[in-house]
Design an enzyme around this catalytic site. Structure first.
Site, PDB file in Angstrom:
ATOM      1  N   LYS A  73      -3.774   7.519   8.750  1.00  0.00           N
ATOM      2  CA  LYS A  73      -3.033   6.905   9.865  1.00  0.00           C
ATOM      3  C   LYS A  73      -1.665   7.574  10.058  1.00  0.00           C
ATOM      4  O   LYS A  73      -1.296   7.939  11.160  1.00  0.00           O
ATOM      5  CB  LYS A  73      -2.833   5.399   9.607  1.00  0.00           C
ATOM      6  CG  LYS A  73      -4.130   4.628   9.396  1.00  0.00           C
ATOM      7  CD  LYS A  73      -3.894   3.145   9.187  1.00  0.00           C
ATOM      8  CE  LYS A  73      -3.154   2.800   7.927  1.00  0.00           C
ATOM      9  NZ  LYS A  73      -3.877   3.100   6.656  1.00  0.00           N
TER      10      LYS A  73
ATOM     11  N   ARG B 133      -1.759  -6.369   9.555  1.00  0.00           N
ATOM     12  CA  ARG B 133      -2.662  -6.171   8.424  1.00  0.00           C
ATOM     13  C   ARG B 133      -3.346  -7.466   8.028  1.00  0.00           C
ATOM     14  O   ARG B 133      -4.135  -7.479   7.094  1.00  0.00           O
ATOM     15  CB  ARG B 133      -1.829  -5.722   7.234  1.00  0.00           C
ATOM     16  CG  ARG B 133      -2.001  -4.285   6.842  1.00  0.00           C
ATOM     17  CD  ARG B 133      -1.107  -4.083   5.634  1.00  0.00           C
ATOM     18  NE  ARG B 133      -1.471  -2.944   4.875  1.00  0.00           N
ATOM     19  CZ  ARG B 133      -0.929  -1.744   5.048  1.00  0.00           C
ATOM     20  NH1 ARG B 133      -0.035  -1.545   5.983  1.00  0.00           N
ATOM     21  NH2 ARG B 133      -1.298  -0.757   4.275  1.00  0.00           N
TER      22      ARG B 133
ATOM     23  N   ARG C  72      -2.703  12.702  -2.535  1.00  0.00           N
ATOM     24  CA  ARG C  72      -1.554  12.643  -1.609  1.00  0.00           C
ATOM     25  C   ARG C  72      -0.236  12.932  -2.317  1.00  0.00           C
ATOM     26  O   ARG C  72       0.011  12.497  -3.434  1.00  0.00           O
ATOM     27  CB  ARG C  72      -1.452  11.257  -0.974  1.00  0.00           C
ATOM     28  CG  ARG C  72      -0.179  11.168  -0.108  1.00  0.00           C
ATOM     29  CD  ARG C  72      -0.143  10.034   0.821  1.00  0.00           C
ATOM     30  NE  ARG C  72      -0.394   8.774   0.170  1.00  0.00           N
ATOM     31  CZ  ARG C  72      -0.682   7.666   0.826  1.00  0.00           C
ATOM     32  NH1 ARG C  72      -0.747   7.682   2.135  1.00  0.00           N
ATOM     33  NH2 ARG C  72      -0.908   6.552   0.192  1.00  0.00           N
TER      34      ARG C  72
ATOM     35  N   ARG D 127       3.360   8.718  -4.780  1.00  0.00           N
ATOM     36  CA  ARG D 127       3.755   7.329  -4.562  1.00  0.00           C
ATOM     37  C   ARG D 127       3.274   6.442  -5.711  1.00  0.00           C
ATOM     38  O   ARG D 127       2.180   6.630  -6.220  1.00  0.00           O
ATOM     39  CB  ARG D 127       3.138   6.809  -3.253  1.00  0.00           C
ATOM     40  CG  ARG D 127       3.969   7.117  -2.024  1.00  0.00           C
ATOM     41  CD  ARG D 127       3.292   6.838  -0.717  1.00  0.00           C
ATOM     42  NE  ARG D 127       2.576   5.577  -0.595  1.00  0.00           N
ATOM     43  CZ  ARG D 127       2.003   5.160   0.539  1.00  0.00           C
ATOM     44  NH1 ARG D 127       2.099   5.903   1.631  1.00  0.00           N
ATOM     45  NH2 ARG D 127       1.357   4.025   0.588  1.00  0.00           N
TER      46      ARG D 127
ATOM     47  N   ARG E 165      -5.354  -1.992  -3.448  1.00  0.00           N
ATOM     48  CA  ARG E 165      -5.121  -1.843  -1.994  1.00  0.00           C
ATOM     49  C   ARG E 165      -6.432  -1.868  -1.229  1.00  0.00           C
ATOM     50  O   ARG E 165      -6.515  -2.437  -0.142  1.00  0.00           O
ATOM     51  CB  ARG E 165      -4.358  -0.535  -1.720  1.00  0.00           C
ATOM     52  CG  ARG E 165      -2.895  -0.644  -2.110  1.00  0.00           C
ATOM     53  CD  ARG E 165      -2.273   0.711  -2.313  1.00  0.00           C
ATOM     54  NE  ARG E 165      -2.147   1.456  -1.094  1.00  0.00           N
ATOM     55  CZ  ARG E 165      -2.078   2.785  -1.052  1.00  0.00           C
ATOM     56  NH1 ARG E 165      -2.154   3.501  -2.155  1.00  0.00           N
ATOM     57  NH2 ARG E 165      -1.942   3.387   0.108  1.00  0.00           N
TER      58      ARG E 165
HETATM   59  P1  AP5 Z   1      -2.089   9.365   5.136  1.00  0.00           P
HETATM   60  O1  AP5 Z   1      -1.869   9.878   6.515  1.00  0.00           O
HETATM   61  O2  AP5 Z   1      -0.903   9.207   4.233  1.00  0.00           O
HETATM   62  O3  AP5 Z   1      -2.945   8.016   5.175  1.00  0.00           O
HETATM   63  P2  AP5 Z   1      -2.525   6.565   5.651  1.00  0.00           P
HETATM   64  O4  AP5 Z   1      -3.701   5.974   6.313  1.00  0.00           O
HETATM   65  O5  AP5 Z   1      -1.235   6.598   6.386  1.00  0.00           O
HETATM   66  O6  AP5 Z   1      -2.385   5.900   4.215  1.00  0.00           O
HETATM   67  P3  AP5 Z   1      -1.317   4.914   3.597  1.00  0.00           P
HETATM   68  O7  AP5 Z   1      -1.700   4.857   2.122  1.00  0.00           O
HETATM   69  O8  AP5 Z   1       0.099   5.312   3.882  1.00  0.00           O
HETATM   70  O9  AP5 Z   1      -1.640   3.625   4.253  1.00  0.00           O
HETATM   71  P4  AP5 Z   1      -1.463   2.294   3.656  1.00  0.00           P
HETATM   72  O10 AP5 Z   1      -1.967   1.530   4.789  1.00  0.00           O
HETATM   73  O11 AP5 Z   1      -2.082   1.990   2.353  1.00  0.00           O
HETATM   74  O12 AP5 Z   1       0.070   2.284   3.225  1.00  0.00           O
HETATM   75  P5  AP5 Z   1       1.386   1.874   3.992  1.00  0.00           P
HETATM   76  O13 AP5 Z   1       2.386   2.926   3.768  1.00  0.00           O
HETATM   77  O14 AP5 Z   1       1.075   1.432   5.378  1.00  0.00           O
HETATM   78  O15 AP5 Z   1      -3.168  10.339   4.458  1.00  0.00           O
HETATM   79  C1  AP5 Z   1      -3.522  10.182   3.095  1.00  0.00           C
HETATM   80  C2  AP5 Z   1      -3.693  11.589   2.453  1.00  0.00           C
HETATM   81  O16 AP5 Z   1      -4.792  12.257   3.062  1.00  0.00           O
HETATM   82  C3  AP5 Z   1      -2.484  12.519   2.632  1.00  0.00           C
HETATM   83  O17 AP5 Z   1      -2.344  13.274   1.467  1.00  0.00           O
HETATM   84  C4  AP5 Z   1      -2.862  13.425   3.824  1.00  0.00           C
HETATM   85  O18 AP5 Z   1      -2.248  14.704   3.735  1.00  0.00           O
HETATM   86  C5  AP5 Z   1      -4.380  13.488   3.678  1.00  0.00           C
HETATM   87  N1  AP5 Z   1      -5.069  13.541   4.967  1.00  0.00           N
HETATM   88  C6  AP5 Z   1      -4.792  12.784   6.057  1.00  0.00           C
HETATM   89  N2  AP5 Z   1      -5.652  13.060   7.058  1.00  0.00           N
HETATM   90  C7  AP5 Z   1      -6.503  13.989   6.556  1.00  0.00           C
HETATM   91  C8  AP5 Z   1      -7.658  14.675   7.095  1.00  0.00           C
HETATM   92  N3  AP5 Z   1      -8.072  14.438   8.339  1.00  0.00           N
HETATM   93  N4  AP5 Z   1      -8.310  15.561   6.294  1.00  0.00           N
HETATM   94  C9  AP5 Z   1      -7.897  15.781   5.029  1.00  0.00           C
HETATM   95  N5  AP5 Z   1      -6.814  15.178   4.468  1.00  0.00           N
HETATM   96  C10 AP5 Z   1      -6.134  14.288   5.222  1.00  0.00           C
HETATM   97  O19 AP5 Z   1       1.767   0.551   3.202  1.00  0.00           O
HETATM   98  C11 AP5 Z   1       2.190   0.605   1.851  1.00  0.00           C
HETATM   99  C12 AP5 Z   1       2.398  -0.806   1.333  1.00  0.00           C
HETATM  100  O20 AP5 Z   1       3.429  -1.477   2.096  1.00  0.00           O
HETATM  101  C13 AP5 Z   1       1.174  -1.737   1.436  1.00  0.00           C
HETATM  102  O21 AP5 Z   1       0.282  -1.590   0.361  1.00  0.00           O
HETATM  103  C14 AP5 Z   1       1.885  -3.111   1.425  1.00  0.00           C
HETATM  104  O22 AP5 Z   1       2.281  -3.490   0.143  1.00  0.00           O
HETATM  105  C15 AP5 Z   1       3.122  -2.851   2.270  1.00  0.00           C
HETATM  106  N6  AP5 Z   1       2.875  -3.133   3.694  1.00  0.00           N
HETATM  107  C16 AP5 Z   1       2.874  -2.226   4.703  1.00  0.00           C
HETATM  108  N7  AP5 Z   1       2.582  -2.819   5.873  1.00  0.00           N
HETATM  109  C17 AP5 Z   1       2.382  -4.128   5.592  1.00  0.00           C
HETATM  110  C18 AP5 Z   1       2.027  -5.249   6.381  1.00  0.00           C
HETATM  111  N8  AP5 Z   1       1.791  -5.138   7.702  1.00  0.00           N
HETATM  112  N9  AP5 Z   1       1.902  -6.457   5.772  1.00  0.00           N
HETATM  113  C19 AP5 Z   1       2.132  -6.584   4.453  1.00  0.00           C
HETATM  114  N10 AP5 Z   1       2.465  -5.561   3.644  1.00  0.00           N
HETATM  115  C20 AP5 Z   1       2.586  -4.338   4.202  1.00  0.00           C
END
Ligand code: AP5
Length: 209
Positions: free
Chosen positions: A13, A88, A122, A155, A166
């Site tokens: 994402k 979420r 990542r 991370r 997660r």
């Molecule tokens: P990446 O683009 O980083 O993936 P992502 O979907 O953004 O993954 P996240 O882990 O950041 O999402 P998340 O939803 O768990 O965490 P968030 O930060 O929102 O890609 C992943 C890897 O793959 C990278 O290395 C990239 O280079 C590679 N890649 C990407 N696309 C690729 C492709 N097409 N081909 C090959 N490789 C590829 O949230 C973190 C924490 O914050 C949560 O766990 C929670 O505790 C809290 N939080 C956030 N939002 C909320 C909410 N709304 N409510 C409650 N808690 C929340």
């Protein structure tokens, strides 16, 4: 255009959002990035959420909803936004509908095996948050961000136990949003399993761009 990016952790994402801002000219608003910046700054919000995020659980709805409501009230979000990682939970989606009308919810369709491969490799820039991958997207110089020269790190929530948590939280609390937005006629499925450039193409096609 007002978009929600919906998908499991590690679906790509944040990676697609970083490219889509250039296409759509709207801000990328990631609750994960906002929380991690607060943690790095050791602000009251950061101190409150650090242990929760490191363990892979969700921050409470009230805190998260208030944060997004304030962010969406800012000037740059009036013309549109990409909301990455929010909503979420069903209560978050219901709250969002009360203060902003999203045009589409983009569902990142990807198998668990690809998610695990992406999360376990990542790497993230500590300074600007740019995303890398140990295999698919290496920085030019090992350990150094191409964009800002910052230090690249793993991370806390990309450790094995937190990844498992997660994914479990995603299945229980976030996956139901797929049905929620499908029922409203807002859901767009995007195949997120190929390489990053192909995913951009799939995204453009889904939006008719
Ligand atoms: P990446 O683009 O980083 O993936 P992502 O979907 O953004 O993954 P996240 O882990 O950041 O999402 P998340 O939803 O768990 O965490 P968030 O930060 O929102 O890609 C992943 C890897 O793959 C990278 O290395 C990239 O280079 C590679 N890649 C990407 N696309 C690729 C492709 N097409 N081909 C090959 N490789 C590829 O949230 C973190 C924490 O914050 C949560 O766990 C929670 O505790 C809290 N939080 C956030 N939002 C909320 C909410 N709304 N409510 C409650 N808690 C929340």
């Amino acid at each position: 255009m007002k978009l929600i990016f919906l998908g499991p952790p590690g679906a790509g994402k944040g990676t697609l959002a970083a490219k889509a801002v250039d296409i759509l000219k709207v801000p990328h608003i990631s609750t994960g990035v906002i929380f991690r910046s607060a943690i790095a700054a050791k602000s009251p919000l950061g101190l409150k959420v650090k242990a929760i995020i490191d363990s892979g659980k969700l921050v409470d709805d009230e805190t998260t909803i208030e944060l997004v409501k304030e962010r969406l009230a800012q000037g740059d979000a009036q013309k549109g936004y990409i909301l990455d990682g929010f909503p979420r939970t069903i209560p978050q989606a219901e709250a969002l509908a009360r203060f902003s009308s999203a045009d589409k919810a983009v569902n990142f369709d990807i198998p668990d095996s690809a998610v695990l491969e992406r999360l376990s490799g990542r790497r993230v820039c500590r300074k600007c948050g740019a995303n890398y991958h140990a295999v698919f997207n290496k920085p030019k110089t090992a350990g150094v961000c191409d964009a800002c020269g910052g230090e690249i790190y793993v991370r806390e929530d990309d450790r094995e136990e937190a990844i498992r948590k997660r994914l479990e939280v995603y299945r229980e609390q976030t996956a139901p949003l797929i049905g929620f937005y499908r029922k409203k006629g807002l859901l767009l499925d995007v195949d997120a399993s190929p390489g990053a450039d192909e995913v951009v193409g799939n995204f453009r096609k889904a939006l008719g761009l």
